[in-house]
Design a protein around this motif. Structure first.
Motif, PDB file in Angstrom:
ATOM      1  N   VAL A   1       8.941  53.208  52.941  1.00 13.04           N
ATOM      2  CA  VAL A   1       8.713  52.155  51.947  1.00 13.04           C
ATOM      3  C   VAL A   1       9.215  52.640  50.595  1.00 13.04           C
ATOM      4  CG1 VAL A   1       6.993  50.784  50.726  1.00 13.04           C
ATOM      5  CG2 VAL A   1       6.746  51.199  53.174  1.00 13.04           C
TER       6      VAL A   1
ATOM      7  N   GLU B   1       5.444  48.151  59.642  1.00 15.86           N
ATOM      8  CA  GLU B   1       4.757  47.786  60.884  1.00 15.86           C
ATOM      9  C   GLU B   1       5.311  46.497  61.480  1.00 15.86           C
ATOM     10  OE1 GLU B   1       3.317  48.749  58.117  1.00 15.86           O
ATOM     11  OE2 GLU B   1       2.484  50.688  58.729  1.00 15.86           O
ATOM     12  N   GLN B   2       5.796  45.586  60.635  1.00 13.80           N
ATOM     13  CA  GLN B   2       6.351  44.334  61.132  1.00 13.80           C
ATOM     14  C   GLN B   2       7.690  44.526  61.836  1.00 13.80           C
ATOM     15  OE1 GLN B   2       6.598  41.821  57.694  1.00 13.80           O
ATOM     16  NE2 GLN B   2       4.374  41.560  57.501  1.00 13.80           N
TER      17      GLN B   2
ATOM     18  N   SER C   1      11.725  43.000  54.331  1.00 12.27           N
ATOM     19  CA  SER C   1      10.338  43.123  54.773  1.00 12.27           C
ATOM     20  C   SER C   1       9.614  44.137  53.890  1.00 12.27           C
ATOM     21  CB  SER C   1      10.285  43.577  56.237  1.00 12.27           C
ATOM     22  OG  SER C   1       8.947  43.835  56.632  1.00 12.27           O
ATOM     23  N   ASP C   2       8.352  43.854  53.604  1.00 19.94           N
ATOM     24  CA  ASP C   2       7.557  44.786  52.799  1.00 19.94           C
ATOM     25  C   ASP C   2       6.668  45.674  53.658  1.00 19.94           C
ATOM     26  OD1 ASP C   2       5.788  42.934  53.723  1.00 19.94           O
ATOM     27  OD2 ASP C   2       4.914  42.429  51.784  1.00 19.94           O
ATOM     28  N   SER C   3       6.783  45.557  54.981  1.00 20.14           N
ATOM     29  CA  SER C   3       5.905  46.319  55.866  1.00 20.14           C
ATOM     30  C   SER C   3       6.685  46.888  57.053  1.00 20.14           C
ATOM     31  CB  SER C   3       4.779  45.416  56.381  1.00 20.14           C
ATOM     32  OG  SER C   3       4.013  46.082  57.377  1.00 20.14           O
TER      33      SER C   3
END
Length: 227
Positions: free
Chosen positions: A73, A90-91, A86-88
């Motif tokens: 990140v 995990e996604q 995407s900010d995650s």
């Protein structure tokens, strides 16, 4: 006897000089701090709030499934965040990389295979991605993500052969175009996802054509025409 004791005037002058040096040093330090504060304030005005973005921790190869070690990140100013980022992490875990990705590059919905990728590739809202096995190794080597192709059936006989004559007598269909202006999303690497029947290409096309191609590929070989 020291100099200060022998020359009181010199001692007083030296004391005043030291005091002025101290004052000048303090004023210089204060001015530098003010300049730094102004710089930080200006930067904060240009970038009022940084955004967390998932980026590649190292170079990524097409066709690889994303692991936690592949992503980090990073916080970026809003004007530097690409659309679809995407900010995650995990996604993104388990998603397949659709094209080469450099270290530090943001993982957008155009870089990984998702339901939205077919729409982005074709500009068709109901587009789908269909796997097509390519028996021709040379064709598979030439294909690149983004190539526009037509998907056609492969005739089971050679022109002018006895099989062709039988096909004409029995009414078998000639080669048929199943999908036009489809877009190549991914081609499996040499030595991966490759069996005796050839490598696999993931191709985006409208929903109706995708259903036809998916059904035909189970019973008949297919090939691609490059546009």
């Amino acid at each position: 006897m020291g100099i200060a004791a022998r020359f009181p005037a010199f001692a007083a002058w030296h004391a005043r000089l030291s005091w002025w040096r101290l004052v000048a040093a303090r004023r210089t330090a204060a001015a530098l701090l003010l300049l730094l504060a102004a710089g930080f304030a200006a930067r904060a005005q240009l970038h009022p709030g940084e955004v967390a973005v998932a980026v590649a921790a190292h170079d990524l190869r097409p066709g690889s499934a994303l692991l936690s070690s592949d992503l980090v990140v990073r916080r970026l100013p809003p004007d530097q965040v690409p659309a679809g980022a995407s900010d995650s992490p995990e996604q993104l875990l388990g998603r397949t990389v659709a094209g080469p990705v450099r270290k530090g590059e943001a993982l957008t919905d155009a870089r990984v295979i998702t339901p939205r990728l077919a729409q982005l590739a074709t500009a068709v809202p109901d587009a789908r991605v269909v796997p097509v096995r390519l028996p021709d190794q040379a064709l598979a080597d030439m294909l690149r993500p983004g190539d526009v192709v037509d998907v056609i059936t492969v005739p089971q006989h050679q022109p002018g052969s006895a099989e062709e004559a039988v096909a004409k007598q029995t009414g078998l269909k000639p080669p048929e175009v199943l999908a036009r202006a489809a877009v190549v999303v991914l081609v499996s690497e040499t030595g991966r996802s490759r069996g005796a029947d050839g490598r696999i290409a993931l191709i985006a096309m409208p929903d109706k054509a995708a259903q036809t191609v998916a059904a035909v590929t189970l019973v008949q070989p297919l090939t691609l025409l490059l546009r």
